[in-house]
Scaffold this motif. Structure first.
Motif, PDB file in Angstrom:
ATOM      1  N   VAL B 425     -29.625  63.629  14.345  1.00  0.00           N
ATOM      2  CA  VAL B 425     -30.792  62.754  14.459  1.00  0.00           C
ATOM      3  C   VAL B 425     -30.397  61.489  15.221  1.00  0.00           C
ATOM      4  O   VAL B 425     -29.448  60.796  14.843  1.00  0.00           O
ATOM      5  N   SER B 426     -31.123  61.222  16.298  1.00  0.00           N
ATOM      6  CA  SER B 426     -30.827  59.998  17.056  1.00  0.00           C
ATOM      7  C   SER B 426     -32.142  59.384  17.467  1.00  0.00           C
ATOM      8  O   SER B 426     -32.709  59.739  18.500  1.00  0.00           O
ATOM      9  N   VAL B 427     -32.666  58.472  16.655  1.00  0.00           N
ATOM     10  CA  VAL B 427     -34.002  57.926  16.907  1.00  0.00           C
ATOM     11  C   VAL B 427     -33.995  56.409  17.031  1.00  0.00           C
ATOM     12  O   VAL B 427     -35.036  55.804  17.256  1.00  0.00           O
ATOM     13  N   GLY B 428     -32.849  55.775  16.881  1.00  0.00           N
ATOM     14  CA  GLY B 428     -32.871  54.317  17.059  1.00  0.00           C
ATOM     15  C   GLY B 428     -31.734  53.616  16.354  1.00  0.00           C
ATOM     16  O   GLY B 428     -30.886  54.254  15.725  1.00  0.00           O
ATOM     17  N   TRP B 429     -31.741  52.311  16.481  1.00  0.00           N
ATOM     18  CA  TRP B 429     -30.654  51.465  15.985  1.00  0.00           C
ATOM     19  C   TRP B 429     -31.205  50.271  15.223  1.00  0.00           C
ATOM     20  O   TRP B 429     -32.296  49.791  15.501  1.00  0.00           O
ATOM     21  N   THR B 430     -30.383  49.795  14.284  1.00  0.00           N
ATOM     22  CA  THR B 430     -30.701  48.572  13.555  1.00  0.00           C
ATOM     23  C   THR B 430     -29.546  47.611  13.743  1.00  0.00           C
ATOM     24  O   THR B 430     -28.406  47.939  13.409  1.00  0.00           O
ATOM     25  N   ALA B 431     -29.826  46.471  14.327  1.00  0.00           N
ATOM     26  CA  ALA B 431     -28.759  45.473  14.525  1.00  0.00           C
ATOM     27  C   ALA B 431     -28.135  45.116  13.174  1.00  0.00           C
ATOM     28  O   ALA B 431     -28.842  44.929  12.187  1.00  0.00           O
ATOM     29  N   ALA B 432     -26.814  45.028  13.168  1.00  0.00           N
ATOM     30  CA  ALA B 432     -26.077  44.707  11.920  1.00  0.00           C
ATOM     31  C   ALA B 432     -26.096  43.203  11.721  1.00  0.00           C
ATOM     32  O   ALA B 432     -25.122  42.503  11.979  1.00  0.00           O
ATOM     33  N   THR B 433     -27.207  42.698  11.241  1.00  0.00           N
ATOM     34  CA  THR B 433     -27.461  41.254  11.250  1.00  0.00           C
ATOM     35  C   THR B 433     -27.011  40.532   9.987  1.00  0.00           C
ATOM     36  O   THR B 433     -27.178  39.314   9.891  1.00  0.00           O
ATOM     37  N   ALA B 434     -26.464  41.254   9.023  1.00  0.00           N
ATOM     38  CA  ALA B 434     -26.156  40.624   7.736  1.00  0.00           C
ATOM     39  C   ALA B 434     -25.246  39.405   7.878  1.00  0.00           C
ATOM     40  O   ALA B 434     -25.459  38.362   7.260  1.00  0.00           O
ATOM     41  N   LEU B 435     -24.203  39.524   8.705  1.00  0.00           N
ATOM     42  CA  LEU B 435     -23.293  38.384   8.855  1.00  0.00           C
ATOM     43  C   LEU B 435     -24.006  37.209   9.527  1.00  0.00           C
ATOM     44  O   LEU B 435     -23.805  36.049   9.172  1.00  0.00           O
ATOM     45  N   LEU B 436     -24.841  37.512  10.494  1.00  0.00           N
ATOM     46  CA  LEU B 436     -25.605  36.436  11.134  1.00  0.00           C
ATOM     47  C   LEU B 436     -26.533  35.780  10.124  1.00  0.00           C
ATOM     48  O   LEU B 436     -26.738  34.565  10.138  1.00  0.00           O
ATOM     49  N   TYR B 437     -27.078  36.595   9.246  1.00  0.00           N
ATOM     50  CA  TYR B 437     -27.946  36.041   8.211  1.00  0.00           C
ATOM     51  C   TYR B 437     -27.171  35.068   7.347  1.00  0.00           C
ATOM     52  O   TYR B 437     -27.626  33.971   7.023  1.00  0.00           O
ATOM     53  N   GLN B 438     -25.972  35.505   6.951  1.00  0.00           N
ATOM     54  CA  GLN B 438     -25.144  34.626   6.117  1.00  0.00           C
ATOM     55  C   GLN B 438     -24.779  33.345   6.857  1.00  0.00           C
ATOM     56  O   GLN B 438     -24.576  32.298   6.243  1.00  0.00           O
ATOM     57  N   ALA B 439     -24.669  33.449   8.185  1.00  0.00           N
ATOM     58  CA  ALA B 439     -24.338  32.271   8.988  1.00  0.00           C
ATOM     59  C   ALA B 439     -25.570  31.410   9.243  1.00  0.00           C
ATOM     60  O   ALA B 439     -25.496  30.441   9.977  1.00  0.00           O
ATOM     61  N   LYS B 440     -26.682  31.781   8.625  1.00  0.00           N
ATOM     62  CA  LYS B 440     -27.927  31.014   8.654  1.00  0.00           C
ATOM     63  C   LYS B 440     -28.632  31.072  10.006  1.00  0.00           C
ATOM     64  O   LYS B 440     -29.270  30.111  10.434  1.00  0.00           O
ATOM     65  N   ALA B 441     -28.540  32.231  10.648  1.00  0.00           N
ATOM     66  CA  ALA B 441     -29.326  32.449  11.865  1.00  0.00           C
ATOM     67  C   ALA B 441     -30.786  32.698  11.470  1.00  0.00           C
ATOM     68  O   ALA B 441     -31.067  33.114  10.349  1.00  0.00           O
TER      69      ALA B 441
END
Lengths: 192, 994
Positions: B425-441
């Motif tokens: 299955v190859s239908v898309g991607w999700t940016a791995a944003t958790a660290l950016l979230y923690q960095a208060k982006a």
């Protein structure tokens, strides 16, 4: 018996690891260690020819190193067991002659002095101490009163030629614990 | 649609052949000349060095690795990344090991988890038939009634809850920690991260680059489509190697592989773990986050079955581990990556039966290429369900309504069945944003790209690569360069990146092809799991929203979505979309949950790090151990409690001579003409009149007039004083003196902390003088050296401070010598004392002897409310002094009088020794059990000298008269004691002053 020669014993129970270019640890306990308190810049300049101008700096003096801890506190220590440095008593006489409010306290036999050297020395230290040991931040002849392995430690960097080296001073009762902690921290470099 | 023919391997030989690896290729990470053997569920399997447990098992045809948490559904690898939590296994006795990241070691014994009695025959899988009884949130609704049944519920739940078992007698593992500092920390060793690291380093920045896997390169290591570089088309893995070589050659860059960053905290403090064993505590001036993206699943019936893989998972198997993911595959695609994966599979000898394309118009050149290889590509097609018992055996396909949105709607009721053993299955991607979230982006939902992406980054935080939605290599490299330059500038090195570069990157990002299908699920799917961790279905989510848990944060907590071991990495995007759909909102309006540290689970041992428990040994420690002393902890010190028989030690000392190690006492050297002024302020008693060569007991109070420390201070010469304190008070007294001197007292005094510099020992007993005199040049006669005297001289050649004091109540000399000579002096004294029957005595004997003399121990016999008057220490408080610490409070205390007093007592039963802290009581019907607590025992011992149980206790002042009786409650029984005068022994102090 009153005239017997007392036997000094280092608090360290254990032998240095086999000599290794990355990690070497040796016990120098018993080298002269003297705390100097008082505004004695001028006198020390006269006696040693050199005095660190700022806290946390060191200068080489004869067989030892003179570190400035604060505006009015200096720390003089030898870098080898046979270091020829003035004793605390001699320094105190000099202070009295000069009518200075200053004191020299002999910590020689109450301090464990370890020399940690090798290319991995700062990496090993960074496992037990939260200071930044990068050369740009902690250059040669830098000293810091800090905490390492959760105990009060004086860290003095004095490279032996090209070899990175640190003199680590802790109180004698904590010496064995500190020695074991350092050996453990450096063990991954012992088989190199 | 058309399919190609072929069958999945079923016979052992076919399976064995299937387990053979693909032809060697430089991109492979396995070492074929290092075969290994290991066990899984009791069966032997082979592997190569470099294999993970998952890749080795997959190569051997194993598809099911474990059972899911709630319904015990068969589960296997899905992504072949460390976040594949349904592949958690037990390795030897270590639970919850991620098979997709743990490398195989020879002899490893691996077991599946969460199944009973066996993985293939898990009785707990019957729970799936009771799914109606376990709707979403059932945890909060069941097992609470009737209340009395809770103990039974709890005992059952404890057995079924959790994953894995901890072995209590597992030997301690070795964990370590390290501090790191950097100008620029780059998280992610793919092309964007390496580009950032190189450009920051070229500006002179000290760069630390963290990479989760064993190798730098990121997706370049397993992508097979060529990339364009200056020299023409280059295989991605070769480009990865070139970049990695540049990184290694750059002296400013320190690389840590097998290291995952788990958290970003305030002021750019970052936590990471290396090899699951070493905790890295990193402080950096600037951050570049380039930790990529997660491939996104499509939700349909049984999409959780083993044999359903993400496209990147198939590529990892092919290009890292030389493993054919299957024999007969169907590919579900919604982007060019999916078509590329189909080509990869075909090149590796996998029969690609068909490609179901969600898009209306897939990439024409890739489509043509596939078709030229005999692989049909069907636009507007989807997978609707997967079938199989424990692994994929058939896939159902159906045409769909074009212009797919959140819901994929099959156009026909009947679906085509295709036999296969692999669905990719190859239908898309999700940016791995958790660290950016923690960095208060701050984030914004990009509707066009169907992805939540960073919109605004805080100062000193930069991002590049797939984590910002950049998937093309050219974009990643330039964006990495931009981030690296800006991060270096933020760290004070050089100027920010030129505007032209920023514009170039912006234009490239704008031109990025759309890779994410907005599709989340196939309409009509039953048992479509959003969360593989917690077995939460689409229907569960809808039910939760219908029950009112409609916000993402509430939905998360109620349904446990994203609360499992993978922390929602493969489910968050779909959860957001489904939550928005259920609330009839846009995804942007629905929002996301809060990402908290740690990003990935870390062993508790790694958090604990290196065990550092300071311990202090006296100079005589080895001697104590050699004498088999029972050691005790006194703070961080090790002290001998006794040497076998403390009562014998007491008797022998009182009869002859004893020696105790008192090195732990606080020792402070004060010098200067103003020292008496300091002592006058510190202590309650007077000091100015103390002559050189004399010592005095000192009592110290705090500002509230409460007793905080005591000790002896001696005047060694006109300007040199030597203070002793309690062991526990040493540091605080010293710091208090320095604090006072530096913050207003302004006296000409130098203070030196000597506690650890001097060893100390007390030689005490009637024979002490006679024994010691030959060893010293100091005249020890009573006239020359009376009680409470202080001298300096040599003892056995060792420079010593001698204090003639008597905690034990006997003639005694306390010797303070440099630590390095402590053991020598001790051994010399013990040898010299042989003819006098010398004994070493420990803390316990000392406690008995001091109690016999009625001496208090501060903080044992006193507490936070004890002033000197309550402890009969009035004599030590000189209220005619102009001032001292605590005086104003003591003036008031003296006016008010005391309500409680510390007194000495004997038990009427001479052999009965209360326990310290036993309560003293009197009858009072208003109190529980009819007994009112009126005091307590603080010290209690049997005195061999007096042949009597003695002690100290607190009593109301009206009951503290001599001969008053009182009642002690000892282990539930009541016993009588009587107040007596102190001291118990040698009341006139004749032995002390002899």
């Amino acid at each position: 018996m009153t005239g017997s020669v007392p036997l000094f014993r280092t608090p360290i129970r254990g032998t240095s690891p086999k000599s290794n270019p990355r990690f070497n640890l040796s016990d120098l306990s018993g080298v002269p260690v003297i705390l100097i308190q008082g505004a004695v810049d001028e006198l020390l300049q006269k006696d040693f020819g050199n005095v660190p101008s700022r806290p946390n700096q060191m200068v080489r003096v004869g067989d030892g190193l003179l570190a400035r801890l604060t505006a009015t506190q200096f720390y003089l220590f030898g870098t080898s067991p046979l270091a020829d440095l003035p004793s605390a008593t001699m320094l105190e006489s000099r202070f009295r002659e000069a009518n200075l409010f200053a004191h020299a306290t002999d910590y020689s036999y109450g301090t464990v002095v370890l020399r940690l050297e090798g290319s991995a020395a700062s990496t090993v230290l960074s496992k037990i101490c939260g200071l930044d040991f990068y050369s740009g931040i902690f250059p040669n002849l830098q000293v810091a009163q800090t905490s390492a392995a959760k105990i009060k430690t004086l860290v003095a960097r004095y490279d032996e030629g090209q070899t990175l080296a640190y003199y680590l001073h802790v109180d004698a009762p904590s010496g064995q614990y500190f020695w074991e902690t350092l050996l453990d921290a450096g063990q991954e470099y012992l088989n190199d | 649609m058309t399919v190609t023919s072929g069958a999945a391997p079923t016979t052992p030989l076919e399976k064995q052949q299937a387990s053979e690896r693909l032809a060697e290729h430089p991109s492979h990470q396995i070492e074929r000349n290092q075969p290994l053997a290991f066990e899984f569920n009791g069966k032997s399997y082979s592997a190569f060095a470099g294999d993970t447990i998952a890749s080795a098992l997959w190569a051997s045809g194993v598809r099911m690795f474990g059972r899911s948490f709630k319904y015990h559904r068969p589960r296997g690898p899905f992504s072949f990344t460390p976040d594949d939590t349904n592949t958690m296994v037990r390795v030897d006795d270590e639970p919850n090991v991620r098979a997709s990241s743990r490398l195989v070691k020879a002899g490893m014994v691996v077991h599946s988890q969460n199944s009973w009695p066996a993985l293939n025959a898990d009785l707990m899988s019957l729970t799936s038939f009771g799914s109606r009884l376990m709707p979403v949130g059932f945890y909060y609704k069941t097992f609470i009634r009737p209340k009395a049944m809770w103990p039974l519920y709890e005992s059952v739940l404890r057995h079924v809850a959790g994953l894995g078992h901890v072995t209590p007698d597992h030997p301690d593992a070795y964990f370590d920690q390290q501090y790191h500092f950097a100008d620029v920390l780059v998280i992610g060793g793919g092309p964007a991260g390496m580009s950032a690291a190189l450009s920051a380093a070229e500006r002179g920045a000290r760069v630390l680059l963290l990479e989760e896997s064993p190798f730098l390169g990121g997706h370049l290591l397993y992508s097979r489509h060529s990339v364009e570089s200056a020299g023409g088309a280059v295989e991605p893995y070769l480009l990865a190697g070139q970049l990695a070589q540049q990184v290694q050659n750059q002296p400013n860059i320190q690389v840590e592989v097998n290291t995952h960053a788990f958290g970003i905290y305030d002021h750019q403090w970052v936590g990471a773990v290396k090899n699951d064993r070493r905790l890295l505590k990193i402080r950096t001036k600037a951050l570049v986050i380039a930790n990529g993206a997660y491939e996104r699943p499509l939700l349909f019936e049984n999409s959780d079955l083993p044999g359903v893989l993400l496209g990147s998972a198939a590529q990892r198997l092919l290009h890292l581990y030389a493993v054919k993911p299957g024999e007969r595959a169907v590919v579900l695609s919604a982007n060019d990556d999916g078509l590329q994966v189909a080509l990869d599979l075909q090149a590796a000898g996998v029969t690609v039966v068909t490609v179901a394309e969600l898009r209306n118009a897939p990439n024409p050149s890739l489509t043509a290429k596939l078709q030229s290889l005999g692989i049909p590509v069907s636009p507007n097609y989807t997978v609707t369900a997967v079938q199989g018992s424990n692994t994929v055996s058939r896939v159902m396909l159906a045409p769909v309504t074009p212009d797919v949105q959140t819901v994929v709607k099959p156009e026909s009721v009947t679906h085509e069945a295709v036999t296969c053993d692999l669905l990719v299955v190859s239908v898309g991607w999700t940016a791995a944003t958790a660290l950016l979230y923690q960095a208060k982006a701050a984030f914004a939902y990009d509707e066009r790209r169907a992805e939540l992406l960073p919109a605004k980054l805080p100062a000193r935080v930069h991002a590049a690569g797939r984590v910002t939605g950049s998937h093309r290599l050219e974009t990643q490299l330039l964006e990495g360069q931009l981030a690296g330059l800006n991060a270096a500038a933020a760290a004070g090195l050089g100027s920010p990146a030129p505007d032209s570069l920023a514009s170039q990157v912006a234009a490239l990002k704008e031109a990025e092809p759309i890779r994410n299908a907005p599709a989340v699920y196939v309409d009509g799917s039953k048992k479509a799991f959003i969360s593989f961790d917690e077995d939460v279905t689409i229907q569960d989510l809808r039910d939760a929203v219908a029950e009112g848990y409609s916000s993402m944060e509430l939905l998360k907590r109620y349904s446990t979505l994203s609360m499992g071991p993978s922390q929602g990495k493969y489910e968050n995007a779909n959860t957001m979309a489904l939550c928005a759909e259920a609330n009839h909102q846009g995804i942007a309006e629905s929002g996301a949950t809060t990402s908290r540290q740690p990003l990935s689970p870390i062993p508790l041992g790694a958090l604990a790090g290196r065990p550092m428990e300071p311990v202090k040994y006296t100079a005589m420690h080895t001697w104590h151990i050699a004498q088999s002393a029972k050691m005790m902890n006194v703070g961080v010190w090790k002290r001998p409690e006794h040497y076998g028989d403390p009562l014998r030690e007491v008797s022998a000392t009182r009869a002859g001579v004893g020696l105790i190690d008192v090195s732990t006492l606080g020792k402070i050297l004060l010098r200067g003409k103003d020292v008496p002024k300091v002592l006058e302020r510190l202590y309650t008693n007077k000091w100015s009149g103390l002559q050189p060569g004399r010592a005095r007991y000192g009592l110290m109070c705090n500002e509230e007039g409460i007793v905080v420390d005591d000790g002896v201070a001696a005047r060694l010469d006109d300007d040199t004083w030597y203070m002793s304190t309690t062991t526990s008070g040493a540091t605080s007294v010293y710091e208090g003196i320095e604090w006072n001197l530096q913050s207003g007292w302004n006296y000409q005094v130098h203070v030196a902390y000597m506690t650890d510099t001097f060893a100390a020992m007390n030689l005490t007993g009637p024979s002490a003088r006679e024994m010691l005199q030959p060893l010293t040049d100091i005249d020890l006669s009573n006239d020359a050296f009376p009680y409470m005297g202080a001298r300096r001289g040599l003892v056995a050649g060792v420079p010593s401070i001698l204090l003639r004091i008597g905690f034990t109540g006997e003639l005694g000399y306390e010797m303070h010598v440099p630590v390095g000579y402590g053991l020598y002096l001790w051994e010399t004294l013990m040898a010299a004392g042989r003819d006098y029957g010398i004994v070493a005595f420990g803390v316990e004997a000392q406690r008995v002897m001091r109690l016999e003399k009625g001496h208090i121990i501060v903080s044992q016999d006193t507490d936070g409310l004890t002033n000197p008057f309550m402890a009969d220490l009035d004599w030590a408080v000189k209220m005619d002094k102009p001032d001292f610490t605590g005086k104003p409070a003591l003036v008031r205390a003296a006016q008010h009088g005391v309500s409680q007093k510390l007194v000495g007592y004997k038990m009427l039963d001479a052999n009965l020794v209360p326990e310290e802290a036993n309560q003293i009581v009197r009858p009072n019907p208003d109190w529980p059990i009819g007994l009112e607590i009126i005091g307590r025992i603080t010290s209690a011992r049997y005195s061999p000298t007096l042949k009597q149980s003695i002690g100290l206790c607190w009593l109301p002042v009206e009951q503290s008269a001599i001969d008053s009786e009182f009642t002690v409650r000892i282990r539930g029984e009541l016993h009588k004691g009587k107040v007596v005068s102190l001291p118990f022994y040698d009341a006139e102090g004749k032995r002390l002053k002899s």
